[in-house]
Design a protein around this motif. Structure first.
Motif, PDB file in Angstrom:
ATOM      1  N   GLY A   1      21.312 -18.481  16.791  1.00 37.57           N
ATOM      2  CA  GLY A   1      20.835 -17.156  17.145  1.00 37.57           C
ATOM      3  C   GLY A   1      19.831 -16.573  16.174  1.00 37.57           C
ATOM      4  N   LEU A   2      19.227 -17.416  15.343  1.00 36.53           N
ATOM      5  CA  LEU A   2      18.243 -16.974  14.363  1.00 36.53           C
ATOM      6  C   LEU A   2      16.837 -16.977  14.964  1.00 36.53           C
ATOM      7  N   VAL A   3      15.949 -16.183  14.385  1.00 34.18           N
ATOM      8  CA  VAL A   3      14.547 -16.160  14.792  1.00 34.18           C
ATOM      9  C   VAL A   3      13.703 -16.732  13.655  1.00 34.18           C
ATOM     10  N   ASN A   4      13.016 -17.809  13.946  1.00 31.20           N
ATOM     11  CA  ASN A   4      12.133 -18.469  12.971  1.00 31.20           C
ATOM     12  C   ASN A   4      12.794 -18.592  11.596  1.00 31.20           C
ATOM     13  N   PRO A   5      13.985 -19.188  11.505  1.00 33.43           N
ATOM     14  CA  PRO A   5      14.651 -19.282  10.210  1.00 33.43           C
ATOM     15  C   PRO A   5      13.853 -20.147   9.245  1.00 33.43           C
ATOM     16  N   SER A   6      13.930 -19.804   7.966  1.00 33.14           N
ATOM     17  CA  SER A   6      13.207 -20.582   6.962  1.00 33.14           C
ATOM     18  C   SER A   6      14.172 -21.066   5.896  1.00 33.14           C
ATOM     19  N   SER A   7      14.143 -20.449   4.731  1.00 35.26           N
ATOM     20  CA  SER A   7      14.899 -20.929   3.585  1.00 35.26           C
ATOM     21  C   SER A   7      16.404 -21.002   3.832  1.00 35.26           C
ATOM     22  N   VAL A   8      17.040 -22.045   3.297  1.00 32.17           N
ATOM     23  CA  VAL A   8      18.496 -22.125   3.239  1.00 32.17           C
ATOM     24  C   VAL A   8      18.902 -22.352   1.786  1.00 32.17           C
ATOM     25  N   SER A   9      19.941 -21.638   1.357  1.00 37.51           N
ATOM     26  CA  SER A   9      20.462 -21.779   0.005  1.00 37.51           C
ATOM     27  C   SER A   9      21.928 -21.381   0.025  1.00 37.51           C
ATOM     28  N   PHE A  10      22.561 -21.371  -1.159  1.00 34.38           N
ATOM     29  CA  PHE A  10      23.988 -21.071  -1.229  1.00 34.38           C
ATOM     30  C   PHE A  10      24.277 -20.127  -2.391  1.00 34.38           C
ATOM     31  N   SER A  11      25.181 -19.187  -2.143  1.00 33.83           N
ATOM     32  CA  SER A  11      25.604 -18.246  -3.166  1.00 33.83           C
ATOM     33  C   SER A  11      26.530 -18.945  -4.159  1.00 33.83           C
ATOM     34  N   PRO A  12      26.857 -18.304  -5.290  1.00 34.27           N
ATOM     35  CA  PRO A  12      27.816 -18.908  -6.220  1.00 34.27           C
ATOM     36  C   PRO A  12      29.172 -19.199  -5.578  1.00 34.27           C
TER      37      PRO A  12
END
Length: 340
Positions: free
Chosen positions: A40-51
């Motif tokens: 359900g995202l629109v033009n998703p880009s970066s992926v990362s992770f929190s601590p």
């Protein structure tokens, strides 16, 4: 619209047979499975992770989404947005909002990439809320006398130094310089650091940075839209000079790069077009002594894959545009089996 994001983001599971992509050539990981973890995202880009290991994704509607357990949360909203394309009739398409977000401890650093070139900054947040609550770095004005140089913009592909004190980010402002920028987290100072063109590297569009252990930085360059010509460059951060580089044969507009082990990297091939999303592959690149990297098929084909990062569970998480950009059909998938 933003407040309704959680109503259509739903985790689900999808297993893709590796043999579906075997006709693309190269070897295939037979045990590879793909799970859709966020949709359900629109033009998703970066992926990362929190601590805490929470998936963090940038969405073109001007927000950063954090997956807390199985519940997606609009963590930061209200970023400026723009469009990469428009015509004389006033139609605009391919929306852009924040393009990269990484965690420095409990502080979230986000590229405010929906502004005009020369006005973009990094924004730092100590908690969730609105974009205007972030603390900004400076913007980077033109670095040349060329009238086409408006300053740095479309900031993307961010990574952090091992001590978390410095952010490295790719600039898309002016192809005559192709800057990678650095930001001091404490002083909030953003400065040009590495220029491909000043060092005889003709491939433009830096897309992703990856910090290495020996004071070096790997940078992925996408090249011209729709053409095979991606490049990985290893930079010495002290001398600000490239020490090695590898072409990615047959790879069309790579945008995502994640370190696996040793000299192996996962690569997300976007196969870029401004008019539609195209099928792109998830690949493994081995960087050796030859000028060309050894590129291996994984068997995973996605709709416009953009960014990738390994999660705490050792799976590779990849954002994809989906069947059509500017629609809530983008997603993040988790790929298991690449390290087997």
């Amino acid at each position: 619209m933003l407040s309704r994001l959680t109503s259509f983001l739903r985790p689900s599971r999808l297993v893709i047979a590796a043999g579906l992509a075997a006709t693309l050539g190269g070897s295939v990981h037979a045990e590879t499975t793909v799970q859709t973890v966020l949709r359900g995202l629109v033009n998703p880009s970066s992926v990362s992770f929190s601590p805490d290991g929470e998936l963090t994704v940038c969405d073109a509607r001007g927000m950063v989404v954090v997956l807390k357990g199985d519940k997606p949360t609009n963590y930061i909203t209200g970023f400026d947005t723009e469009h990469w394309k428009s015509n004389d009739e006033g139609k605009k398409w391919y929306a852009v909002g924040p393009l990269s977000a990484v965690w420095s401890g409990s502080t979230l650093v986000v590229t405010d990439a929906g502004k005009a070139d020369g006005e973009e900054t990094l924004l730092l947040f100590d908690g969730g809320g609105k974009a205007d609550s972030g603390t900004a770095t400076n913007a980077v004005p033109p670095t040349s006398d060329d009238p086409a140089d408006k300053g740095e913009g479309n900031l993307t592909g961010m990574s952090l130094s091992k001590d978390g004190k410095t952010a490295y980010v790719c600039g898309q402002g002016f192809d005559g310089k192709s800057w990678v920028l650095s930001a001091d987290i404490a002083s909030k100072k953003l400065t040009p650091l590495l220029s491909a063109d000043e060092n005889g590297i003709e491939v433009n569009s830096p897309m992703q940075t990856v910090v290495a252990d020996d004071n070096t930085l790997y940078v992925l360059y996408s090249g011209k839209g729709g053409e095979a010509g991606g490049l990985i460059v290893k930079w010495d951060l002290e001398t600000k000079k490239p020490t090695d580089q590898w072409t990615l044969p047959g790879v069309v507009n790579p945008m995502g790069l994640a370190h696996m082990e040793g000299n192996q990297f996962a690569v997300a091939e976007n196969n870029w077009s401004l008019n539609q999303t195209n099928a792109g592959r998830v690949l493994i690149a081995t960087l050796g002594e030859a000028d060309d990297a050894e590129v291996e098929e994984t068997g995973v084909v996605l709709n416009g894959p953009v960014a990738c990062a390994f999660g705490p569970d050792k799976r590779l998480y990849v954002s994809q545009l989906g069947e059509e950009f500017d629609k809530p059909v983008g997603s993040v998938v988790a790929i298991e089996g690449l390290n087997d």
